[in-house]
Scaffold this motif. Structure first.
Motif, PDB file in Angstrom:
ATOM      1  N   LEU A   3       0.808  -1.215   0.000  1.00 25.25           N
ATOM      2  CA  LEU A   3       0.000   0.000   0.000  1.00 25.25           C
ATOM      3  C   LEU A   3       0.844   1.268   0.000  1.00 25.25           C
ATOM      4  O   LEU A   3       0.711   2.112  -0.891  1.00 25.25           O
ATOM      5  CB  LEU A   3      -0.943   0.007   1.211  1.00 25.25           C
ATOM      6  N   GLU A   4       1.735   1.392   0.993  1.00 24.75           N
ATOM      7  CA  GLU A   4       2.429   2.676   1.134  1.00 24.75           C
ATOM      8  C   GLU A   4       3.641   2.495   2.053  1.00 24.75           C
ATOM      9  O   GLU A   4       3.670   1.579   2.879  1.00 24.75           O
ATOM     10  CB  GLU A   4       1.474   3.718   1.723  1.00 24.75           C
ATOM     11  N   THR A   5       4.613   3.383   1.889  1.00 22.31           N
ATOM     12  CA  THR A   5       5.743   3.463   2.806  1.00 22.31           C
ATOM     13  C   THR A   5       5.681   4.817   3.507  1.00 22.31           C
ATOM     14  O   THR A   5       5.667   5.862   2.838  1.00 22.31           O
ATOM     15  CB  THR A   5       7.081   3.318   2.074  1.00 22.31           C
ATOM     16  N   VAL A   6       5.629   4.789   4.825  1.00 19.57           N
ATOM     17  CA  VAL A   6       5.477   6.014   5.617  1.00 19.57           C
ATOM     18  C   VAL A   6       6.792   6.302   6.321  1.00 19.57           C
ATOM     19  O   VAL A   6       7.285   5.456   7.079  1.00 19.57           O
ATOM     20  CB  VAL A   6       4.341   5.859   6.648  1.00 19.57           C
ATOM     21  N   PRO A   7       7.393   7.457   6.119  1.00 18.91           N
ATOM     22  CA  PRO A   7       8.646   7.785   6.827  1.00 18.91           C
ATOM     23  C   PRO A   7       8.387   7.984   8.323  1.00 18.91           C
ATOM     24  O   PRO A   7       7.386   8.586   8.715  1.00 18.91           O
ATOM     25  CB  PRO A   7       9.090   9.092   6.157  1.00 18.91           C
ATOM     26  N   ARG A   8       9.309   7.509   9.137  1.00 14.67           N
ATOM     27  CA  ARG A   8       9.219   7.755  10.574  1.00 14.67           C
ATOM     28  C   ARG A   8       9.481   9.235  10.848  1.00 14.67           C
ATOM     29  O   ARG A   8      10.303   9.881  10.202  1.00 14.67           O
ATOM     30  CB  ARG A   8      10.229   6.886  11.338  1.00 14.67           C
ATOM     31  N   ALA A   9       8.789   9.776  11.865  1.00 10.58           N
ATOM     32  CA  ALA A   9       8.925  11.198  12.196  1.00 10.58           C
ATOM     33  C   ALA A   9       8.966  11.348  13.703  1.00 10.58           C
ATOM     34  O   ALA A   9       8.305  10.599  14.445  1.00 10.58           O
ATOM     35  CB  ALA A   9       7.760  12.004  11.613  1.00 10.58           C
TER      36      ALA A   9
END
Length: 217
Positions: free
Chosen positions: A105-111
């Motif tokens: 689905l998606e790759t979300v950067p850590r923040a």
């Protein structure tokens, strides 16, 4: 004066008036003997006697009585979200509505401001996800290390943003290795496409969970 007779109410030659007869008195009914029902005396000074609930074991392996088929076990419907937690990125995978097949689905950067958690919560709401599956990396021996502790902390923080949507931790010892092998088999270099391998690892985690659920049902 007309002649009077004692048995008549008027003069001679007139119509005789009949008087109603006195009804006979009703016979007295004889009283019946009282009916006695035998009772058993129970001593309740120590409390009520214990109630026994006895059940009988019935073998339904051959079907219900009368040849009725046993209804199949219902599985929970809805999309599932798979998550591969990394120190830099979070890979996300999504299942179909029947909970059978997982897809990237998606790759979300850590923040640092935890906006990645807000993004995943938004994906859960957007796709009407019913369960979230978070991979818990473990050593081959089964022991948990820093990565497993990080995954558990991440799942707790995510659960606090999802309300009533359950979050499950599953063992993902070889998810990254399996994802890398699948990418190489398709001619993709996982070292050059880190975002792709994060999603592929999430697919491996989610698909393993879906397959296990199908086997149980």
């Amino acid at each position: 004066m007309p002649e009077q007779r004692p048995d008549e109410t008027g003069p001679v030659g007139e119509r005789r008036v009949s008087r109603p007869a006195v009804p006979p008195s009703r016979p007295r009914s004889t009283p019946q003997e009282p009916v006695h029902h035998r009772t058993e005396q129970i001593d309740l000074r120590a409390g009520f006697p214990p109630v026994r609930h006895e059940t009988a074991q019935i073998d339904l392996s051959g079907g219900l009585p009368g040849g009725l088929p046993i209804p199949p076990r219902r599985t929970r419907q809805g999309r599932r979200l798979g998550i591969d937690v990394g120190s830099v990125r979070v890979g996300v995978a999504l299942s179909d509505p029947t909970g059978t097949l997982a897809s990237p689905l998606e790759t979300v950067p850590r923040a640092r401001d935890e906006s990645d958690l807000d993004r995943i919560a938004a994906l859960v709401a957007e796709h009407e996800v019913t369960e979230v599956i978070v991979g818990e990396p473990r050593h081959l021996s089964g022991a948990s290390g820093a990565s497993a502790r990080e995954a558990r902390a991440y799942s707790r923080a995510l659960a606090g943003r999802l309300g009533g949507v359950p979050v499950h931790l599953v063992d993902e010892r070889l998810s990254t290795v399996s994802a890398s092998g699948a990418l190489r088999a398709n001619g993709l270099d996982s070292r050059r496409q880190r975002s792709v391998i994060d999603q592929a690892a999430a697919v491996v985690i989610l698909q393993a969970y879906l397959d296990a659920q199908q086997e149980r049902s």
